[in-house]
Design a protein around this motif. Structure first.
Motif, short mmCIF file in Angstrom:
data_model
loop_
_atom_site.label_atom_id
_atom_site.label_comp_id
_atom_site.label_asym_id
_atom_site.label_seq_id
_atom_site.Cartn_x
_atom_site.Cartn_y
_atom_site.Cartn_z
N ASP A 17 -3.15 -41.21 -2.41
CA ASP A 17 -3.62 -39.86 -2.73
C ASP A 17 -4.19 -39.84 -4.15
OD1 ASP A 17 -3.25 -37.02 -3.92
OD2 ASP A 17 -3.03 -36.73 -1.76
N PRO A 18 -5.44 -39.43 -4.32
CA PRO A 18 -6.08 -39.50 -5.64
C PRO A 18 -5.35 -38.72 -6.73
CG PRO A 18 -7.69 -39.07 -3.91
CD PRO A 18 -6.35 -38.92 -3.28
N GLU A 19 -4.61 -37.67 -6.37
CA GLU A 19 -3.98 -36.82 -7.38
C GLU A 19 -2.50 -37.14 -7.57
OE1 GLU A 19 -4.68 -32.78 -6.39
OE2 GLU A 19 -6.87 -32.92 -6.58
N THR A 20 -1.80 -37.45 -6.50
CA THR A 20 -0.35 -37.63 -6.59
C THR A 20 0.11 -39.03 -6.20
OG1 THR A 20 -0.04 -36.82 -4.32
CG2 THR A 20 0.02 -35.18 -6.11
N LEU A 26 -3.51 -47.12 -6.23
CA LEU A 26 -4.84 -46.53 -6.34
C LEU A 26 -5.86 -47.49 -6.95
CD1 LEU A 26 -3.87 -42.92 -7.50
CD2 LEU A 26 -5.00 -43.55 -5.34
#
Length: 267
Positions: A17-20, A26
């Motif tokens: 997940d790019p945010e979390t 990543l």
């Protein structure tokens, strides 16, 4: 309650997940994961060789995670996902096992009894048809470059042998090994390091050919010998410690005596 494959996919989605998600996960790419995939595959093989079934479960899980990771990366690039991988795998295995799935579906299994040799022959013929359909060109084109050297040599040789490019018997291979040893001796006598390096490669390739003709996996044979060397050298090392001496104080003759003891003890 047990987690399922769907849970593993959800976990992978969360990691990426790019945010979390996880910063390390990543950062990963197809290329950066390859060394981990190879390592996990070898760890699976190691557990099987040691018959360490408890840890094998963990290592198989780690290897499965590699597949899920690649699938997630491909999905992010709008290429394919794990479901496509599974679909293509099942279709391919049905196609390659016509003796089990005579109608080409999972709905009806079972066919005429067939010998293992015939299964292997059919398998290779079907794989060749698939390669031809892909229009890959040369017979050796799709032999993976990242295979271990011994395994890749054996695969190249098997592929060439299927079109008749092979020694007719073991005698020809043994003659080739002796020829390569002679050429290596000549290179060493001439002090030609570059040629010696090439001749060592030729000698190893010929030895792999011998293993293939004897239906021996060269990679596995060498792994077994590595393990044997470790056991016997461990005995020598134990004797050095037991005699409270330094390696420099001991002659090669004495070390060989302990080595022979290890052999006599079946190590």
């Amino acid at each position: 309650m047990r987690y399922t494959l769907d849970d593993l996919i959800r976990l992978m989605d969360a990691l990426r997940d790019p945010e979390t998600g996880c910063p390390w996960d990543l950062q990963q790419t197809f290329a950066s994961i390859v060394p981990h995939t190879l390592e996990e595959a070898y760890e699976v093989a190691d557990c099987i060789e040691r018959e360490d079934w408890e840890h094998l479960r963990d290592e198989l899980g780690d290897l499965l995670f590699q597949v899920v990771f690649y699938a997630r990366l491909a999905d992010e690039q709008k290429g394919f996902d794990l479901h496509v991988i599974i679909d293509q795998l099942v279709a391919k295995l049905i196609r390659r096992h016509p003796h089990v799935f005579p109608e080409g579906t999972l709905d009806r299994c079972g066919g005429d009894a067939v010998a293992v040799a015939q299964v292997n022959s059919n398998w290779e013929a079907i794989k060749q048809q698939e390669r031809d359909a892909k229009a890959r060109g040369g017979i050796l084109d799709d032999v993976p470059l990242n295979l271990p050297g011994l395994s890749r040599a054996a695969k190249l040789q098997r592929r060439a042998a299927r079109v008749g490019f092979d020694w007719p018997d073991v005698g020809g291979v043994l003659d080739k090994i002796e020829e390569e040893i002679g050429e290596l001796r000549q290179a060493l006598a001439q002090g030609d390091d570059d040629n010696a390096r090439e001749e060592i490669g030729d000698l190893l390739f010929a030895q792999v050919n011998l293993a293939r003709h004897l239906d021996i996996d060269p990679e596995q044979a060498l792994r077994n010998t590595n393990a044997k060397f470790e056991r016997r050298f461990g005995h020598v090392e134990a004797q050095v410690r037991a005699n409270e001496q330094d390696w420099e104080q001991l002659s090669l003759e004495q070390l060989d005596i302990w080595w022979d003891e290890a052999k006599a003890h079946g190590l």
